[in-house]
Write a protein that holds these residues in place. Structure first.
Motif, PDB file in Angstrom:
ATOM      1  N   LEU A 158      57.759  49.183  39.031  1.00 49.07           N
ATOM      2  CA  LEU A 158      57.011  50.109  38.393  1.00 49.07           C
ATOM      3  C   LEU A 158      55.817  49.464  37.772  1.00 49.07           C
ATOM      4  O   LEU A 158      54.666  49.975  37.523  1.00 49.07           O
ATOM      5  CB  LEU A 158      57.769  50.878  37.244  1.00 49.07           C
ATOM      6  N   ALA A 159      56.235  48.470  36.952  1.00 51.38           N
ATOM      7  CA  ALA A 159      55.264  47.433  36.224  1.00 51.38           C
ATOM      8  C   ALA A 159      54.028  47.048  37.322  1.00 51.38           C
ATOM      9  O   ALA A 159      52.793  47.349  36.852  1.00 51.38           O
ATOM     10  CB  ALA A 159      55.727  46.255  35.739  1.00 51.38           C
ATOM     11  N   ASN A 160      54.264  46.754  38.624  1.00 52.09           N
ATOM     12  CA  ASN A 160      53.312  46.543  39.477  1.00 52.09           C
ATOM     13  C   ASN A 160      52.394  47.671  39.930  1.00 52.09           C
ATOM     14  O   ASN A 160      51.301  47.604  40.118  1.00 52.09           O
ATOM     15  CB  ASN A 160      54.184  45.838  40.700  1.00 52.09           C
ATOM     16  N   VAL A 161      53.349  48.627  39.952  1.00 53.13           N
ATOM     17  CA  VAL A 161      52.507  49.991  40.655  1.00 53.13           C
ATOM     18  C   VAL A 161      51.465  50.482  39.396  1.00 53.13           C
ATOM     19  O   VAL A 161      50.091  50.872  39.770  1.00 53.13           O
ATOM     20  CB  VAL A 161      53.329  50.994  40.721  1.00 53.13           C
ATOM     21  N   ILE A 162      51.985  50.477  38.293  1.00 54.45           N
ATOM     22  CA  ILE A 162      51.061  50.712  37.221  1.00 54.45           C
ATOM     23  C   ILE A 162      49.816  50.144  36.973  1.00 54.45           C
ATOM     24  O   ILE A 162      48.659  50.521  36.956  1.00 54.45           O
ATOM     25  CB  ILE A 162      51.788  50.818  35.644  1.00 54.45           C
ATOM     26  N   THR A 163      49.744  48.776  37.048  1.00 58.27           N
ATOM     27  CA  THR A 163      48.849  47.701  36.925  1.00 58.27           C
ATOM     28  C   THR A 163      47.965  47.710  38.193  1.00 58.27           C
ATOM     29  O   THR A 163      46.941  47.259  38.086  1.00 58.27           O
ATOM     30  CB  THR A 163      49.076  46.187  36.525  1.00 58.27           C
ATOM     31  N   ASN A 164      48.664  48.038  39.144  1.00 53.67           N
ATOM     32  CA  ASN A 164      48.063  47.960  40.567  1.00 53.67           C
ATOM     33  C   ASN A 164      47.561  46.531  40.976  1.00 53.67           C
ATOM     34  O   ASN A 164      46.505  46.419  41.340  1.00 53.67           O
ATOM     35  CB  ASN A 164      47.005  48.812  40.675  1.00 53.67           C
ATOM     36  N   GLY A 165      48.273  45.656  40.539  1.00 55.10           N
ATOM     37  CA  GLY A 165      47.753  44.435  40.733  1.00 55.10           C
ATOM     38  C   GLY A 165      46.987  43.463  39.979  1.00 55.10           C
ATOM     39  O   GLY A 165      46.732  42.348  39.830  1.00 55.10           O
ATOM     40  N   LYS A 166      46.297  44.508  39.056  1.00 51.61           N
ATOM     41  CA  LYS A 166      45.548  43.775  37.926  1.00 51.61           C
ATOM     42  C   LYS A 166      46.328  43.543  36.585  1.00 51.61           C
ATOM     43  O   LYS A 166      47.429  43.695  36.471  1.00 51.61           O
ATOM     44  CB  LYS A 166      44.318  44.795  37.634  1.00 51.61           C
ATOM     45  N   GLN A 167      45.580  43.274  35.577  1.00 47.95           N
ATOM     46  CA  GLN A 167      46.331  43.030  34.505  1.00 47.95           C
ATOM     47  C   GLN A 167      45.585  43.805  33.207  1.00 47.95           C
ATOM     48  O   GLN A 167      44.459  44.232  33.107  1.00 47.95           O
ATOM     49  CB  GLN A 167      46.270  41.635  33.990  1.00 47.95           C
ATOM     50  N   PHE A 168      46.288  44.299  32.221  1.00 49.94           N
ATOM     51  CA  PHE A 168      45.687  45.012  30.924  1.00 49.94           C
ATOM     52  C   PHE A 168      45.307  44.014  29.833  1.00 49.94           C
ATOM     53  O   PHE A 168      46.088  42.916  29.555  1.00 49.94           O
ATOM     54  CB  PHE A 168      46.570  46.046  30.604  1.00 49.94           C
ATOM     55  N   GLY A 169      44.265  44.549  29.051  1.00 52.19           N
ATOM     56  CA  GLY A 169      43.913  43.707  27.937  1.00 52.19           C
ATOM     57  C   GLY A 169      43.644  44.622  26.795  1.00 52.19           C
ATOM     58  O   GLY A 169      44.548  45.704  26.613  1.00 52.19           O
ATOM     59  N   PRO A 263      51.994  42.335  35.150  1.00 50.64           N
ATOM     60  CA  PRO A 263      53.223  42.587  35.500  1.00 50.64           C
ATOM     61  C   PRO A 263      54.448  41.678  35.769  1.00 50.64           C
ATOM     62  O   PRO A 263      55.688  42.035  36.089  1.00 50.64           O
ATOM     63  CB  PRO A 263      52.954  43.425  36.738  1.00 50.64           C
ATOM     64  N   SER A 264      53.960  40.266  36.004  1.00 51.04           N
ATOM     65  CA  SER A 264      54.850  39.564  36.277  1.00 51.04           C
ATOM     66  C   SER A 264      55.328  38.577  34.830  1.00 51.04           C
ATOM     67  O   SER A 264      56.097  37.764  34.897  1.00 51.04           O
ATOM     68  CB  SER A 264      54.500  38.551  37.182  1.00 51.04           C
ATOM     69  N   ALA A 265      54.941  39.232  33.881  1.00 58.78           N
ATOM     70  CA  ALA A 265      55.130  38.370  32.400  1.00 58.78           C
ATOM     71  C   ALA A 265      56.818  37.989  32.212  1.00 58.78           C
ATOM     72  O   ALA A 265      56.989  37.127  31.847  1.00 58.78           O
ATOM     73  CB  ALA A 265      54.650  39.247  31.327  1.00 58.78           C
ATOM     74  N   GLY A 266      57.684  38.932  32.709  1.00 55.16           N
ATOM     75  CA  GLY A 266      58.984  38.375  32.284  1.00 55.16           C
ATOM     76  C   GLY A 266      59.741  38.132  33.724  1.00 55.16           C
ATOM     77  O   GLY A 266      61.046  37.578  33.442  1.00 55.16           O
TER      78      GLY A 266
END
Lengths: 343, 506
Positions: A158-169, A263-266
């Motif tokens: 779900l984390a990957n889907v939400i970010t769609n491969g990008k990252q948030f700031g 999305p890969s932070a943890g």
């Protein structure tokens, strides 16, 4: 580790207490996992400072602890879930951290919320993720290993889907970076104001409150606990919720520290958290162990990893050494101390 | 039949610690003979069977199988010599098929060490045919069979080769009448084929049907060896007649207020239509065979096993606990049957074990515990029950069984209960501590507490109870007090023997 039980012999005359648990003279002190860990920290620290003269410098010691804050929070949550017994384990906390962090990024970047407010909402969201685990385990009755394995994948995906491969700031506003980058009297904020208070409160609660006592009871014998009036199911669900909240706290700290939500932070943190909890003396079957031991295990792992890094040892070898440390500590503890850990 | 009996016991005795489970038991069973073994709970029947099945060695005496000495070192050794047992609560692998279950532990293999399934199937099919069982069962998972079918499979497993002695431990206690009749047929066929049968039972009604002869054990001693049929009153007389220390027996004649009333309590499959009353300061015993539903009823009163129908009152107000917590808050305490798995917290200190049921009373804001109050309470409990713990921090597993049990008493007394339910309060406890616990129990009642004791030891109930209730197959069948509160009457109610003519109950 398995605590040996001390069965009274059949020959014990009525009224006489059974002989004191056997132990070699002088071994009682070392039998406590915490003393053992403390000694190990000193030894490893000394070796590390010999290997790298840079090791004992103040700024290095501080940056070491920054790394430890996030994994320490996860280890704390893991330790609580394991202490509650019934095969309790939370494999999803790494993914919970990732997903809570991404959720927070969604609020700050896409919705433009204040990072402080977003952080609070992220904690609520983390509690919700923990609640899902708790319901799967406590209400539906799926074995914890399976339930949290499935949410590990589900939350991570779900984390990957939400970010769609990008990252948030969008975190570097209103002084939010203070939490992950600031220092008070030279000590990183996430350690001084987050990790240490979290451990202190949890350790206090485990020792001094009814819920803490109930956790040890449920972890030791859930049938006996139910018969003294403990709501076993609700208590265990509560522990998963706590683990979810602590993962979200870890996400907030990570976002403040790195100023990005990935999305890969943890990813991979769940196994490290289990390792640290067990290294700290938490019995994998529940009911036994001290949170102070887990804290020392966090310190030990941070010292080892940082020292190895400075000595130029690669990450893949570090992980192997962590594994070796775990098995050696469990074995040594068993050889040295026949007495079991008691709450 | 031959002139040498198939199995002969001579002077067999066995002790566990200070407890004498069997002394000087002698009897024999011929080939094709069916012998029933009678006796109340704890009379030594199980110990006897376990000696024959190779679970325990005998301390004294000899056993002969045919003309040879028989001293099996293990159940496997016993089986290899032709002595098999089918336990009351059978153990098997529920996910494996019937065929696999029949051959577990003695699988047939071919020369390459591969499992010889075809050969095993052929043998099993033959065994099933002998017992007139459906060979279609062989491929079904054991867990999917009915209790009766499982039992028949286990009998087939037990007799499948060279079986000379078959021991059946209360085989009909879980069966319906039709299923029991089928079982009797199987037993008859085996006896006709020359197998010596030892049949443990509590049911007088099936005695004549299933046995040629019976023996009675009482307190580990063989008190009768008689042919069937026999007068049931005579059997009761032989089973009872123990010297009871009636000095300590209580007779509470003062009319006290009702403490607990139970009306029409029902839980399908466990107990039905239970009416009972416990008065303040009264000690009520609850007797019955294992499996009669006593513990289930007690747990229901304690809120842990809520009933599906019926009503209860406690001190005059409606009482319907949905959990143990609610029952404790209402003033009910329950000392569980199995101290090790349901009572103590093994990794914890004596003090924490005592405090476990009273934490609510000492919890303040945020659930913070009042340690001073707790410590005082724990210290009181330790001194009141004279628990031999050097400090409250002493691990409970370091105490003897009797003192662990006293710790659990202290735990419940700390909740200041109005009603104290005790489930097997002295099981596995040494004699000295037992007497101490009995006098404590009488002390509770003297202070006005109502006590309900479940026990499988009749002498214990006779010594401490004002009144004794008897449960049979989920129903309360007797409420005995005064003159009627005697061993023979209790056994009669327990076993369902009609008082009037000595014939079996209807």
């Amino acid at each position: 580790m398995t605590a040996p039980t001390h069965r009274p012999t059949a020959a014990t005359p009525p009224g006489a207490p059974a002989s004191r648990p056997a132990g070699r003279p002088g071994s009682a002190l070392f039998a406590d996992r915490r003393v053992f860990l403390l000694a190990l920290i000193v030894v490893v620290g000394a070796v590390m400072s010999l290997l790298s003269p840079y090791f004992l410098q103040v700024d290095n010691l501080l940056s070491m602890t920054q790394y430890g804050a996030v994994i320490g929070l996860l280890a704390l949550g893991q330790a609580l879930v394991i202490l509650g017994g019934g095969g309790g384990i939370d494999l999803s906390i790494g993914s919970s951290l990732s997903l809570s962090g991404v959720f927070m990024g969604l609020l700050t970047q896409s919705a433009g919320l204040s990072p402080w407010l977003a952080a609070v909402l992220a904690l609520v969201f983390g509690a919700f993720l923990g609640l899902i685990n708790g319901i799967l385990v406590g209400v539906i009755g799926i074995p914890p290993l399976i339930a949290t394995l499935s949410t590990l994948y589900f939350y991570g995906s779900l984390a990957n889907v939400i970010t769609n491969g990008k990252q948030f700031g969008g975190f570097d506003r209103q002084g939010f970076s203070f939490l992950g980058q600031g220092a008070v009297a030279g000590v990183p904020v996430q350690v001084l104001l987050v990790l240490i208070p979290a451990f202190a409160i949890a350790a206090w609660a485990m020792k001094r409150t009814r819920s803490g006592q109930h956790t040890y009871e449920v972890g030791t014998s859930d049938r006996a606990a139910a018969l003294v009036g403990v709501d076993v199911r609700r208590l265990r669900i509560g522990l998963y919720v706590l683990a979810g909240v602590l993962a979200a706290v870890g996400a907030v700290v990570t976002n403040s520290w790195l100023l990005t939500a990935r999305p890969s932070a943890g990813t991979g943190f769940e196994l490290q958290a289990i390792t640290i909890a067990v290294l700290g003396g938490i019995n994998i079957f529940g009911g036994r162990g001290h949170l102070s031991g887990v804290f020392l295990a966090v310190v030990l792992v941070v010292v080892v990893n940082t020292g190895l890094q400075l000595a130029g040892v690669g990450n893949s070898v570090q992980v192997g050494i962590l594994g070796a440390l775990l098995i050696v500590s469990v074995l040594l503890n068993r050889v040295i101390g026949p007495r079991g850990e008691r709450p | 039949m031959t002139t040498t009996p198939t199995i002969t016991l001579h002077g067999v005795g066995k002790s566990f610690g200070a407890t004498r489970a069997l002394s000087d038991v002698s009897f024999s069973v011929a080939a094709g003979e069916r012998l029933a073994v009678l006796g109340e709970n704890g009379a030594g029947k199980s110990t006897l069977m376990k000696i024959l099945a190779g679970v325990h060695p005998a301390d004294t005496g000899t056993v002969r199988l045919g003309a040879d000495p028989y001293t099996p070192a293990s159940p496997a050794a016993a089986m290899a010599q032709g002595v098999s047992i089918v336990y009351q609560e059978p153990s098997f692998f529920e996910h494996l098929t019937v065929l696999e279950n029949i051959f577990t532990g003695r699988e047939l293999v071919d020369v390459l060490g591969q499992l010889a399934w075809r050969r095993m199937r052929r043998q099993a099919t033959e065994a099933f045919a002998d017992l007139k069982l459906d060979p279609g069962l062989l491929d079904r998972p054991m867990g999917s069979l009915s209790l009766a079918e499982q039992q028949q499979v286990l009998i087939a497993r037990a007799v499948h080769d060279r079986c000379r002695v078959l021991i059946l431990d209360e085989p009909t206690s879980i069966l319906t009448a039709n299923e029991a009749e089928r079982l009797f047929d199987v037993v008859d066929r085996l006896a006709a084929a020359g197998v010596a049968i030892l049949y443990i039972t509590h049911r007088f009604d099936e005695l004549a049907r299933v046995a040629d002869r019976f023996v009675i054990l009482k307190d580990g001693v063989l008190v009768a060896d008689l042919p069937t049929p026999a007068d049931h009153n005579e059997i009761i007389r032989l089973m009872s007649g123990r010297q009871i220390d009636t000095v300590s027996a209580r007779e509470n004649t003062v009319a006290a207020a009702e403490l607990l009333t139970v009306r029409g309590l029902h839980r399908p499959g466990e107990f039905e239509d239970i009416d009972l009353t416990v008065h303040e300061g009264e000690i009520v015993g609850l007797y019955g065979l294992v499996g009669a539903g006593r513990t289930e009823l007690a747990l229901s009163i304690f809120g842990d096993n809520p009933a599906s129908a019926g009503a209860m009152t406690l001190s005059g107000s409606s009482y319907r606990p949905g959990s143990a917590r609610e029952a404790i808050a209402a003033g009910v305490a329950y000392l569980p049957e199995d101290r090790k798995t349901q009572g103590i917290f093994p990794a914890m200190s004596t003090g924490k074990n005592i405090a476990a049921a009273s934490l609510d009373r000492f919890a303040g804001g945020l659930g913070r515990l009042d340690r001073t109050g707790l410590n005082t309470m724990v210290a009181e409990g330790i001194s009141r029950l004279r628990i031999k713990a050097p400090t409250p921090d002493f691990p409970i597993t370091g105490l003897s069984g009797g003192h662990q049990q006293k710790t659990l008493f202290a735990r419940w007394l700390a909740t200041d209960p109005k009603l104290f339910i005790l489930d097997e309060p002295t099981r596995g406890i040494d004699v000295g501590t037992k007497a101490e616990i009995h006098s404590q129990i009488i002390g509770f009642a003297d202070q006005g507490m109502g006590v309900l004791i479940i026990s499988s030891e009749l002498p214990e109930l006779l010594a401490v109870c004002d009144r004794i209730l008897v449960m049979r197959a989920g129903r309360l069948v007797a409420d005995l007090r005064g003159e009627d509160r005697n061993e023979a009457a209790i056994l009669r109610a327990t076993l369902g023997v009609d008082d009037a003519d000595g014939k079996e109950g209807t």
